[in-house]
Motif scaffolding. Structure first.
Motif, PDB file in Angstrom:
ATOM      1  N   ILE A  17       0.864  -1.185   0.000  1.00 42.06           N
ATOM      2  CA  ILE A  17       0.000   0.000   0.000  1.00 42.06           C
ATOM      3  C   ILE A  17       0.901   1.235   0.000  1.00 42.06           C
ATOM      4  O   ILE A  17       1.996   1.218   0.566  1.00 42.06           O
ATOM      5  CB  ILE A  17      -0.960  -0.017   1.212  1.00 42.06           C
ATOM      6  CG1 ILE A  17      -2.065   1.013   1.039  1.00 42.06           C
ATOM      7  CG2 ILE A  17      -0.224   0.162   2.521  1.00 42.06           C
ATOM      8  CD1 ILE A  17      -3.226   0.841   1.991  1.00 42.06           C
ATOM      9  N   TYR A  18       0.453   2.271  -0.650  1.00 44.36           N
ATOM     10  CA  TYR A  18       1.209   3.503  -0.799  1.00 44.36           C
ATOM     11  C   TYR A  18       0.397   4.672  -0.251  1.00 44.36           C
ATOM     12  O   TYR A  18      -0.823   4.574  -0.085  1.00 44.36           O
ATOM     13  CB  TYR A  18       1.544   3.739  -2.274  1.00 44.36           C
ATOM     14  CG  TYR A  18       2.427   2.657  -2.841  1.00 44.36           C
ATOM     15  CD1 TYR A  18       3.786   2.648  -2.580  1.00 44.36           C
ATOM     16  CD2 TYR A  18       1.897   1.628  -3.611  1.00 44.36           C
ATOM     17  CE1 TYR A  18       4.608   1.653  -3.085  1.00 44.36           C
ATOM     18  CE2 TYR A  18       2.705   0.625  -4.119  1.00 44.36           C
ATOM     19  CZ  TYR A  18       4.057   0.646  -3.854  1.00 44.36           C
ATOM     20  OH  TYR A  18       4.864  -0.347  -4.343  1.00 44.36           O
ATOM     21  N   PRO A  19       1.060   5.809   0.023  1.00 45.86           N
ATOM     22  CA  PRO A  19       0.341   6.967   0.560  1.00 45.86           C
ATOM     23  C   PRO A  19      -0.854   7.418  -0.301  1.00 45.86           C
ATOM     24  O   PRO A  19      -1.877   7.847   0.219  1.00 45.86           O
ATOM     25  CB  PRO A  19       1.409   8.057   0.621  1.00 45.86           C
ATOM     26  CG  PRO A  19       2.677   7.315   0.791  1.00 45.86           C
ATOM     27  CD  PRO A  19       2.502   6.050  -0.004  1.00 45.86           C
TER      28      PRO A  19
ATOM     29  N   LEU B 155       4.766  -1.705   3.538  1.00 47.00           N
ATOM     30  CA  LEU B 155       3.573  -1.938   4.348  1.00 47.00           C
ATOM     31  C   LEU B 155       2.550  -2.628   3.454  1.00 47.00           C
ATOM     32  O   LEU B 155       2.263  -2.153   2.353  1.00 47.00           O
ATOM     33  CB  LEU B 155       3.025  -0.601   4.856  1.00 47.00           C
ATOM     34  CG  LEU B 155       1.817  -0.660   5.773  1.00 47.00           C
ATOM     35  CD1 LEU B 155       2.184  -1.338   7.091  1.00 47.00           C
ATOM     36  CD2 LEU B 155       1.289   0.731   6.048  1.00 47.00           C
ATOM     37  N   THR B 156       2.015  -3.740   3.922  1.00 47.12           N
ATOM     38  CA  THR B 156       1.044  -4.457   3.107  1.00 47.12           C
ATOM     39  C   THR B 156      -0.360  -3.912   3.348  1.00 47.12           C
ATOM     40  O   THR B 156      -0.627  -3.270   4.365  1.00 47.12           O
ATOM     41  CB  THR B 156       1.052  -5.967   3.410  1.00 47.12           C
ATOM     42  OG1 THR B 156       0.583  -6.175   4.741  1.00 47.12           O
ATOM     43  CG2 THR B 156       2.431  -6.563   3.236  1.00 47.12           C
ATOM     44  N   ILE B 157      -1.226  -4.196   2.413  1.00 47.66           N
ATOM     45  CA  ILE B 157      -2.620  -3.768   2.526  1.00 47.66           C
ATOM     46  C   ILE B 157      -3.271  -4.429   3.727  1.00 47.66           C
ATOM     47  O   ILE B 157      -4.019  -3.786   4.482  1.00 47.66           O
ATOM     48  CB  ILE B 157      -3.386  -4.091   1.225  1.00 47.66           C
ATOM     49  CG1 ILE B 157      -2.770  -3.325   0.050  1.00 47.66           C
ATOM     50  CG2 ILE B 157      -4.862  -3.749   1.353  1.00 47.66           C
ATOM     51  CD1 ILE B 157      -3.266  -3.746  -1.310  1.00 47.66           C
TER      52      ILE B 157
ATOM     53  N   ALA C 270     -10.403  -2.667  -1.008  1.00 50.11           N
ATOM     54  CA  ALA C 270      -9.898  -3.166  -2.286  1.00 50.11           C
ATOM     55  C   ALA C 270     -10.445  -2.386  -3.479  1.00 50.11           C
ATOM     56  O   ALA C 270      -9.707  -2.046  -4.395  1.00 50.11           O
ATOM     57  CB  ALA C 270     -10.220  -4.646  -2.439  1.00 50.11           C
ATOM     58  N   HIS C 271     -11.745  -2.084  -3.471  1.00 50.39           N
ATOM     59  CA  HIS C 271     -12.302  -1.371  -4.621  1.00 50.39           C
ATOM     60  C   HIS C 271     -11.796   0.060  -4.713  1.00 50.39           C
ATOM     61  O   HIS C 271     -11.757   0.641  -5.789  1.00 50.39           O
ATOM     62  CB  HIS C 271     -13.844  -1.417  -4.584  1.00 50.39           C
ATOM     63  CG  HIS C 271     -14.451  -0.518  -3.562  1.00 50.39           C
ATOM     64  ND1 HIS C 271     -14.540  -0.854  -2.232  1.00 50.39           N
ATOM     65  CD2 HIS C 271     -15.007   0.714  -3.690  1.00 50.39           C
ATOM     66  CE1 HIS C 271     -15.127   0.131  -1.574  1.00 50.39           C
ATOM     67  NE2 HIS C 271     -15.406   1.094  -2.419  1.00 50.39           N
TER      68      HIS C 271
END
Length: 67
Positions: free
Chosen positions: A10-12, A45-47, A62-63
């Motif tokens: 995941i990203y900012p 960092l993972t989702i 997710a969507h």
């Protein structure tokens, strides 16, 4: 057969879409999550980790990330 590609990190910008905060606030939140999870600066960092920390379900997020 087509394989669907999905990323794990995941990203900012993703956190910005999820929370509605600014990009800078999302970066700070991501840094806080990583420090609370005792991750190094160069680790991703993972989702799933973000969802667990924020108390969100993966299906809710997710969507917003994948469209």
């Amino acid at each position: 057969m087509k394989i669907e590609k999905q990323r794990v990190c995941i990203y900012p910008k993703d956190i910005q879409r999820i929370t509605g905060k600014s990009y800078r606030q999302s970066t700070r939140l991501m840094q806080k999550v990583k420090s609370d999870l005792n991750k190094l600066e160069n680790e991703f960092l993972t989702i799933d980790e973000f969802c667990l920390y924020a108390g969100l379900k993966y299906e809710q997020v997710a969507h917003l990330i994948f469209g």
